[in-house]
Design an enzyme around this catalytic site. Sequence first.
Site, PDB file in Angstrom:
ATOM      1  N   ALA A 254       0.840  -1.205   0.000  1.00 36.77           N
ATOM      2  CA  ALA A 254       0.000   0.000   0.000  1.00 36.77           C
ATOM      3  C   ALA A 254       0.868   1.245   0.000  1.00 36.77           C
ATOM      4  O   ALA A 254       1.137   1.824  -1.053  1.00 36.77           O
ATOM      5  CB  ALA A 254      -0.952  -0.019   1.188  1.00 36.77           C
ATOM      6  N   ARG A 255       1.345   1.668   1.173  1.00 32.03           N
ATOM      7  CA  ARG A 255       2.169   2.860   1.300  1.00 32.03           C
ATOM      8  C   ARG A 255       3.225   2.652   2.376  1.00 32.03           C
ATOM      9  O   ARG A 255       2.932   2.100   3.455  1.00 32.03           O
ATOM     10  CB  ARG A 255       1.315   4.084   1.667  1.00 32.03           C
ATOM     11  CG  ARG A 255       0.439   4.582   0.531  1.00 32.03           C
ATOM     12  CD  ARG A 255       1.267   5.259  -0.553  1.00 32.03           C
ATOM     13  NE  ARG A 255       0.476   5.645  -1.703  1.00 32.03           N
ATOM     14  CZ  ARG A 255       0.990   6.238  -2.777  1.00 32.03           C
ATOM     15  NH1 ARG A 255       2.281   6.479  -2.827  1.00 32.03           N
ATOM     16  NH2 ARG A 255       0.218   6.557  -3.797  1.00 32.03           N
ATOM     17  N   GLU A 284      12.790   5.089  -1.187  1.00 28.62           N
ATOM     18  CA  GLU A 284      12.767   4.437  -2.493  1.00 28.62           C
ATOM     19  C   GLU A 284      13.636   5.203  -3.478  1.00 28.62           C
ATOM     20  O   GLU A 284      13.361   6.367  -3.750  1.00 28.62           O
ATOM     21  CB  GLU A 284      11.324   4.346  -3.003  1.00 28.62           C
ATOM     22  CG  GLU A 284      10.451   3.484  -2.103  1.00 28.62           C
ATOM     23  CD  GLU A 284       9.011   3.360  -2.564  1.00 28.62           C
ATOM     24  OE1 GLU A 284       8.663   3.932  -3.618  1.00 28.62           O
ATOM     25  OE2 GLU A 284       8.231   2.695  -1.868  1.00 28.62           O
ATOM     26  N   HIS A 303       8.355  -1.234  -5.628  1.00 31.36           N
ATOM     27  CA  HIS A 303       7.162  -0.395  -5.766  1.00 31.36           C
ATOM     28  C   HIS A 303       6.591  -0.482  -7.187  1.00 31.36           C
ATOM     29  O   HIS A 303       6.426   0.526  -7.868  1.00 31.36           O
ATOM     30  CB  HIS A 303       7.460   1.058  -5.403  1.00 31.36           C
ATOM     31  CG  HIS A 303       6.226   1.809  -4.982  1.00 31.36           C
ATOM     32  ND1 HIS A 303       6.264   2.919  -4.173  1.00 31.36           N
ATOM     33  CD2 HIS A 303       4.903   1.607  -5.256  1.00 31.36           C
ATOM     34  CE1 HIS A 303       5.040   3.378  -3.968  1.00 31.36           C
ATOM     35  NE2 HIS A 303       4.193   2.591  -4.614  1.00 31.36           N
TER      36      HIS A 303
END
Length: 343
Positions: A254-255, A284, A303
């Site tokens: 998700a996050r 990231e 991601h």
Amino acid sequence: MKVLLAADGFLTPRVLETALERHNPGIKHSFIKSTWPTTPFHDITEVKEALGDEDELIKALQDCEIAFTHTYPFTKRVIESCPKLRLITVCRGGPVNINVEAATKNNVAVTSAPGRNATSTAEHSIAMILATVRKIAQHDSEVKNGVWGTDYYLYENASPEIASSTIGVIGLGAVGHRVASAMAALGAEVIIFDPYLEDKSSTPGFKFVETLDDLLKNSRIVTIHARVTPDNYHMIDSKALAKMPEGSYLINCARGPLVDYDAVCDALESGHLAGAGFDCLPEEPLPKGHRLLSAPRVTITPHLAGASKESAHLAAEIGSKDIKKFIDGELPDHILNPEVLGR
């Protein structure tokens, strides 16, 4: 009206142009293109997860009323420097790279593309659950390095089955609903925590719990499908992990800010967590030497859960339809600041 296609390597000029022409035949348009995703996005002044040069964007927008974009940075400076701009259509579920407040103050409407990558992200999440529980990446690496791990048939090393597990799903939106349904189809008992879902009767067949603690204490596998809010930053921290059963698994596609990854590394190293799988990370890309890169029993992808050809085309379709409605004087389906159109 003229449209600027602010494209990149995923929402390419061709993908945006094809959808735009389908719903707005003959409309004038030009394009610029950033180097995302081969160059990672980052925060640019006040907007998040963006890539592209502000000056290039400002120059390209000077004769355009509509911006059709994905990751370009629509900062306060960009918006205030483009007086002709009337609509920003962003091909993302959340407009993190758009300063919506500045757009609203400058009478610029903003639309987004919710659900554009729900299927892709759900499929990746399901794959991540299975890969993490069955240690697929670990076994693949060992076999390729000459290790034939017959000791995994020892009872204490064997993985659990999904069918005999209780799976806790945090967030029953478009992604969470698909993941929950797939896990139930495999025979798992699925429990849901979603404090924002008002009508739980609309989702028959799922068992809801009232608190996050109830979900954590009763789930062998926890998978997160929530948006980041001021209230759920690091919702999975050391205290939350301690409430999960010994030998459980954590999945986050998700996050990144939803999870305290240092706490996860502690839980993996102590053996409290049997495994973890992450597509969203604290930084990231992860810097060299980050604890996650050496933590045991963790599967990581960069991601890319939302990366499918279909999600690119769907995002462009959603945006193009909203552009048509805006041009026709109608209310776009996914407008974030409708008050602008009433001015």
